[in-house]
Design an enzyme around this catalytic site. Structure first.
Site, PDB file in Angstrom:
ATOM      1  N   ARG A  91       0.853  -1.179   0.000  1.00  0.00           N
ATOM      2  CA  ARG A  91       0.000   0.000   0.000  1.00  0.00           C
ATOM      3  C   ARG A  91       0.893   1.235   0.000  1.00  0.00           C
ATOM      4  O   ARG A  91       1.949   1.258   0.644  1.00  0.00           O
ATOM      5  CB  ARG A  91      -0.894   0.041   1.249  1.00  0.00           C
ATOM      6  CG  ARG A  91      -2.055  -0.943   1.240  1.00  0.00           C
ATOM      7  CD  ARG A  91      -3.126  -0.582   0.198  1.00  0.00           C
ATOM      8  NE  ARG A  91      -4.278  -1.455   0.245  1.00  0.00           N
ATOM      9  CZ  ARG A  91      -4.467  -2.524  -0.549  1.00  0.00           C
ATOM     10  NH1 ARG A  91      -3.553  -2.853  -1.454  1.00  0.00           N
ATOM     11  NH2 ARG A  91      -5.561  -3.241  -0.446  1.00  0.00           N
ATOM     12  N   GLU A 103      -4.037   7.251  -4.329  1.00  0.00           N
ATOM     13  CA  GLU A 103      -4.374   6.746  -5.676  1.00  0.00           C
ATOM     14  C   GLU A 103      -5.780   7.208  -6.072  1.00  0.00           C
ATOM     15  O   GLU A 103      -6.681   7.183  -5.240  1.00  0.00           O
ATOM     16  CB  GLU A 103      -4.377   5.202  -5.673  1.00  0.00           C
ATOM     17  CG  GLU A 103      -3.033   4.593  -5.432  1.00  0.00           C
ATOM     18  CD  GLU A 103      -3.116   3.062  -5.265  1.00  0.00           C
ATOM     19  OE1 GLU A 103      -4.167   2.469  -5.592  1.00  0.00           O
ATOM     20  OE2 GLU A 103      -2.129   2.486  -4.817  1.00  0.00           O
ATOM     21  N   HIS A 146      -1.555   0.107  -9.755  1.00  0.00           N
ATOM     22  CA  HIS A 146      -2.166  -0.871  -8.835  1.00  0.00           C
ATOM     23  C   HIS A 146      -2.719  -2.079  -9.612  1.00  0.00           C
ATOM     24  O   HIS A 146      -3.925  -2.340  -9.602  1.00  0.00           O
ATOM     25  CB  HIS A 146      -3.268  -0.206  -7.995  1.00  0.00           C
ATOM     26  CG  HIS A 146      -3.551  -0.942  -6.714  1.00  0.00           C
ATOM     27  ND1 HIS A 146      -3.907  -0.310  -5.549  1.00  0.00           N
ATOM     28  CD2 HIS A 146      -3.540  -2.272  -6.423  1.00  0.00           C
ATOM     29  CE1 HIS A 146      -4.114  -1.207  -4.592  1.00  0.00           C
ATOM     30  NE2 HIS A 146      -3.891  -2.410  -5.108  1.00  0.00           N
TER      31      HIS A 146
HETATM   32  C1  DGY Z   1      -5.931  -6.246  -2.621  1.00  0.00           C
HETATM   33  O1  DGY Z   1      -6.660  -7.221  -2.856  1.00  0.00           O
HETATM   34  O2  DGY Z   1      -5.785  -5.795  -1.499  1.00  0.00           O
HETATM   35  C2  DGY Z   1      -5.214  -5.655  -3.766  1.00  0.00           C
HETATM   36  O3  DGY Z   1      -4.547  -4.506  -3.445  1.00  0.00           O
HETATM   37  C3  DGY Z   1      -6.132  -5.423  -4.933  1.00  0.00           C
HETATM   38  O4  DGY Z   1      -5.298  -5.717  -6.023  1.00  0.00           O
END
Ligand code: DGY
Length: 322
Positions: free
Chosen positions: A241, A270, A288
């Site tokens: 993240r 984002e 992402h």
């Molecule tokens: C998640 O599932 O947490 C991912 O970041 C989505 O791709």
């Protein structure tokens, strides 16, 4: 399940076969336009619903959860990450929260390798040369990237995805180091070196992979002090993240050349990322895409549907977080 189907609000468009399955199981309120809903819109649409199927773009904070109708008993997120949901607030209201682990591990680990290799070998500036037609000739001494084999990869957060990246990285000749709160059993370590503290692992990390969850402990953890402990010319890869990284610190280290490069799939704020990343020729960045393959997205949707179905048939969803 009773003859009356539970009513589920699904906040985004999902893969077709997932939507078909949901429609067979539930009375679905869909977001036909697939435009991100505001908190207000979620609250209005949740009126009369029994559950919500949300995604990481829906910020389910304490305020929103406190305001949800009493009829909401479950929030299933179409993601493994659940930092967008205030679990304490959900617990306080007796709402079950589920996520979708396992099914996106391989896709995300593959993307981590793409970022690692792309950042190391200059995919970003290489692609720019092709697109902007600035490649005049092959030359022995320039432009050059960095070797991967024989170097050391420090993994911050050795969960399912971290371990899957370690497996791939070994095949590229990287020596694996890792930090997590608790040491793994030897069969899961597969020769990786454990470091009880992140600080201890950093000087040994030619590559630093951020693969931990975003929590109150990890948010902002990759700051100036942490980056200063990496060897000069290190490469940082983030598949977790954006908020784990302090953008000012990372951008300064990339601008000064103290870090050779970064491979980034996730960003603070984002999709409105810090614009300085766009200007850096040593940043290989993607929007992402960790889980972005049709099979993986389908599997994530089916896993969320499994959790909802288990809940509404009186069972215990396998991926319950609360
Ligand atoms: C998640 O599932 O947490 C991912 O970041 C989505 O791709």
């Amino acid at each position: 399940m009773t003859s009356q189907k539970p009513v589920i609000l699904v906040t985004r468009k999902l893969p077709d076969d997932v939507e078909q399955r949901l429609a067979a199981l539930f009375d679905v309120r869909a977001n036909a336009d697939d435009v991100q809903m505001t908190s207000r819109e979620i609250l209005v649409a949740a009126e009369g619903c029994d559950g919500l199927l949300v995604t990481p773009t829906d910020r389910m904070d304490a305020h929103l959860i406190a305001a949800l109708p009493d009829t909401i008993r479950i929030i299933a997120t179409f993601s493994v990450g659940h930092d967008h949901i205030d679990l304490e607030a959900a617990r306080a209201r007796g709402i079950t929260v589920t996520h979708t682990p396992d099914v996106l591990t391989d896709a995300t680990a593959d993307l981590a390798m793409l970022l690692l290799l792309g950042a190391a070998r200059g995919a970003h500036w290489g692609m720019r040369m092709i697109r902007e037609d600035t490649w005049d000739a092959w030359a022995p001494t320039h432009p050059l990237g960095h070797d991967v084999g024989g170097r050391r990869l420090g993994i911050f957060g050795m969960g399912r995805i971290g371990r899957a990246v370690a497996g791939r990285a070994r095949a590229f000749g990287l020596e694996i180091h890792y930090h997590k709160r608790h040491r793994l059993p030897p069969e899961e370590e597969i020769g990786a070196t454990y470091h009880a503290s992140l600080e201890e692992m950093l000087p040994l990390s030619d590559f630093l992979l951020i693969a931990c969850a975003s929590t109150s402990e990890t948010r902002g953890r990759i700051d100036r002090e942490v980056l200063a402990r990496l060897p000069g010319g290190a490469i940082v890869v983030n598949i977790a993240r954006g908020d784990i990284v302090n953008d000012d610190a990372l951008i300064e280290a990339l601008q000064s050349g103290r870090l050779a490069a970064a491979g980034l799939d996730v960003f603070n704020g984002e999709p409105d990322i810090d614009p300085r990343y766009r200007e850096l020729d040593n940043v290989f960045a993607l929007p992402h895409l960790g889980s972005a393959t049709p099979d993986t997205r389908r599997a994530m949707g089916m896993r969320a549907a499994d959790n909802l179905e288990a809940f509404f048939t009186g069972g215990c969803p396998r991926d319950a977080l609360t």
